[in-house]
Design an enzyme around this catalytic site. Structure first.
Site, short mmCIF file in Angstrom:
data_model
loop_
_atom_site.label_atom_id
_atom_site.label_comp_id
_atom_site.label_asym_id
_atom_site.label_seq_id
_atom_site.Cartn_x
_atom_site.Cartn_y
_atom_site.Cartn_z
N ARG A 45 0.84 -1.22 0.00
CA ARG A 45 0.00 0.00 0.00
C ARG A 45 0.87 1.26 0.00
O ARG A 45 0.54 2.25 -0.67
CB ARG A 45 -0.95 -0.02 1.21
CG ARG A 45 -1.85 1.19 1.29
CD ARG A 45 -2.98 0.99 2.32
NE ARG A 45 -3.71 2.22 2.56
CZ ARG A 45 -3.69 2.91 3.71
NH1 ARG A 45 -2.97 2.46 4.75
NH2 ARG A 45 -4.37 4.02 3.83
N HIS A 49 0.53 4.11 -2.73
CA HIS A 49 0.12 5.49 -2.38
C HIS A 49 1.18 6.52 -2.71
O HIS A 49 0.85 7.68 -2.99
CB HIS A 49 -0.28 5.56 -0.90
CG HIS A 49 -1.69 5.13 -0.66
ND1 HIS A 49 -2.47 5.61 0.36
CD2 HIS A 49 -2.48 4.27 -1.34
CE1 HIS A 49 -3.68 5.05 0.31
NE2 HIS A 49 -3.69 4.22 -0.72
N HIS A 176 -6.05 -6.18 -3.33
CA HIS A 176 -6.92 -6.24 -2.14
C HIS A 176 -7.16 -7.67 -1.65
O HIS A 176 -7.91 -7.86 -0.70
CB HIS A 176 -8.24 -5.50 -2.40
CG HIS A 176 -8.11 -4.02 -2.27
ND1 HIS A 176 -9.11 -3.13 -2.59
CD2 HIS A 176 -7.09 -3.24 -1.82
CE1 HIS A 176 -8.70 -1.89 -2.36
NE2 HIS A 176 -7.47 -1.93 -1.91
N TRP A 205 -10.17 -8.62 3.39
CA TRP A 205 -10.86 -9.02 2.15
C TRP A 205 -10.86 -10.54 1.98
O TRP A 205 -11.74 -11.10 1.36
CB TRP A 205 -10.17 -8.41 0.94
CG TRP A 205 -10.39 -6.95 0.71
CD1 TRP A 205 -11.40 -6.39 -0.02
CD2 TRP A 205 -9.57 -5.85 1.16
NE1 TRP A 205 -11.26 -5.02 -0.04
CE2 TRP A 205 -10.15 -4.66 0.67
CE3 TRP A 205 -8.40 -5.76 1.93
CZ2 TRP A 205 -9.61 -3.40 0.92
CZ3 TRP A 205 -7.87 -4.51 2.18
CH2 TRP A 205 -8.46 -3.34 1.69
FE1 CCH Z 1 -6.25 -0.25 -1.52
N1 CCH Z 1 -7.22 0.29 0.20
N2 CCH Z 1 -7.50 0.91 -2.63
N3 CCH Z 1 -5.18 -0.70 -3.20
N4 CCH Z 1 -4.93 -1.32 -0.39
C1 CCH Z 1 -6.92 -0.10 1.47
C2 CCH Z 1 -5.94 -0.99 1.84
C3 CCH Z 1 -5.06 -1.60 0.96
C4 CCH Z 1 -8.56 1.63 -2.15
C5 CCH Z 1 -8.90 1.81 -0.82
C6 CCH Z 1 -8.28 1.16 0.26
C7 CCH Z 1 -5.44 -0.25 -4.47
C8 CCH Z 1 -6.58 0.45 -4.87
C9 CCH Z 1 -7.51 0.98 -3.99
C10 CCH Z 1 -3.89 -2.07 -0.88
C11 CCH Z 1 -3.40 -2.04 -2.17
C12 CCH Z 1 -3.99 -1.38 -3.23
C13 CCH Z 1 -7.81 0.54 2.38
C14 CCH Z 1 -7.80 0.35 3.89
C15 CCH Z 1 -8.66 1.32 1.64
C16 CCH Z 1 -9.80 2.17 2.15
C17 CCH Z 1 -6.73 1.23 4.56
C18 CCH Z 1 -6.74 1.05 6.08
O1 CCH Z 1 -7.78 1.27 6.69
O2 CCH Z 1 -5.68 0.68 6.63
C19 CCH Z 1 -9.29 2.18 -3.27
C20 CCH Z 1 -10.53 3.04 -3.16
C21 CCH Z 1 -8.64 1.77 -4.41
C22 CCH Z 1 -8.99 2.01 -5.84
O3 CCH Z 1 -10.09 2.28 -6.21
C23 CCH Z 1 -4.35 -0.62 -5.33
C24 CCH Z 1 -4.26 -0.26 -6.81
C25 CCH Z 1 -3.44 -1.32 -4.56
C26 CCH Z 1 -2.11 -1.92 -4.93
C27 CCH Z 1 -1.73 -2.27 -6.14
C28 CCH Z 1 -3.35 -2.90 0.18
C29 CCH Z 1 -2.23 -3.93 0.04
C30 CCH Z 1 -4.08 -2.61 1.34
C31 CCH Z 1 -3.93 -3.24 2.73
C32 CCH Z 1 -3.03 -2.41 3.61
C33 CCH Z 1 -2.89 -2.96 5.01
O4 CCH Z 1 -2.32 -2.23 5.84
O5 CCH Z 1 -3.30 -4.07 5.31
#
Ligand code: CCH
Length: 305
Positions: A45, A49, A176, A205
């Protein structure tokens, strides 16, 4: 539209494999983090980001954002609410930065995303060096996606603004399968309480959130998802208390994106094949790498480490 010109790469593939190994060892060391998920998902993430602030030349004369300047390290960008809970990911990389002080933050954070995907069983991701730390005038805020939105919104960001195909977009969101959503940021190793808030969403997820798989697509298609009854933001849950964001559900509510979800749910190998170049492209948005070579790193397992 001028791309950021990469610095010439004065280190060798071996040097970066050492950095890879140091990051992978941090993931191993702190495997109890966040309910025993570990830091892998948070590092994926972080890389996304840092990179996903990119605004391409499409309909706009200048490019901005992207991973080049490592600007997510700066308070202005770090405090974007979209980056909530990411200070933990930066914390676990700081000892690596101390050990390899020559590496830029942009290179370190993108390499950490590559390392995490590979160490969690995902595909090999080609990676190039040459990013250069930039100051606060290059920090980006307000550019990361809002999870409460629909398929057209996802297209406007990923396809129109960042220049991905719809296929690349759906493949990227398959990340995700990893990690979870947090109301409060996970407690850091050695600390007694959370240092901040998360996105406000809650839950994992998939049942195996530190394995890189196509499970996200399979669950999205095959499970029954209903609105979660709670005081928090609108999200979906299934009978096993797994979750989906509104933007995740959008991928099966949209006919053309759904076709890709079906394809990846059936065929993990195809997902891996499409994810790897899409993730490399994400990590390289806005950068002209000149002649710098693409490296492919060995996992700790492959090195018998
Ligand atoms: Fe994501 N993501 N993401 N995401 N994401 C969150 C967590 C992760 C969106 C929203 C969220 C991508 C696209 C999108 C990861 C990778 C990717 C969370 C929870 C949200 C909300 C954050 C929290 O509360 O800690 C949205 C909206 C989109 C697009 O529409 C893409 C692209 C990627 C990577 C290629 C990962 C991995 C996580 C988990 C992080 C963790 O700390 O567990």
């Amino acid at each position: 539209a001028t791309l950021n010109a990469a610095l010439s790469d004065s280190h060798s593939e071996k040097d970066y494999q050492q950095v890879y190994n140091a990051i992978a060892n941090q993931i191993r060391e702190y495997d109890e983090y966040d309910g025993a998920i570990g830091f892998g998902p948070a590092l994926v993430r972080l890389a996304w980001h840092l990179s996903g602030t990119f605004v391409g030349p499409v309909g706009c004369p200048h490019i901005s954002g992207g991973s080049f300047g490592g600007t997510i390290r700066l308070p202005k960008e770090a405090s974007d609410p979209a980056n909530n809970a990411l200070e933990n990911a930066r914390w676990v990389l700081e000892p690596v930065k101390k050990q390899f002080s020559w590496i830029s933050y942009g290179d370190l954070y993108t390499l950490a995303g590559v390392t995490a995907v590979q160490e969690m069983g995902g595909p090999k991701i080609g990676w190039r060096a040459g990013r250069k730390d930039l100051g606060v005038e290059y920090a980006s805020t307000g550019k990361l996606p809002d999870a409460s939105r629909d398929a057209d919104y996802i297209r406007s960001l990923f396809v129109k603004r960042m220049g991905f195909t719809e296929r690349e977009t759906v493949a990227l969101i398959g990340a995700h399968a990893l990690g979870s959503c947090h109301v409060q940021a996970p407690v850091l190793p050695g600390a007694t309480k959370s240092q901040g808030v998360g996105s406000g969403y809650t839950g994992r997820w998939t049942a195996a959130p530190n394995f890189f798989t196509n499970e996200f697509y399979r669950l999205l298609l095959e499970d029954k998802w209903t609105p979660k009854k709670w005081d928090g933001p609108f999200q979906y849950e299934n009978k096993d208390e797994l979750m989906m964001l509104p933007t995740d559900m959008a991928l099966v509510q949209d006919a053309s994106m759904k076709k890709l979800v079906v394809e990846y749910a059936k065929d993990q190998e195809k997902f891996f094949k499409d994810f790897a170049p899409a993730f490399k492209k994400l990590l390289e948005l806005g950068i002209d790498f000149k002649g710098n070579k693409t490296y492919e790193f060995k996992t700790l397992d492959e090195q018998d480490l």
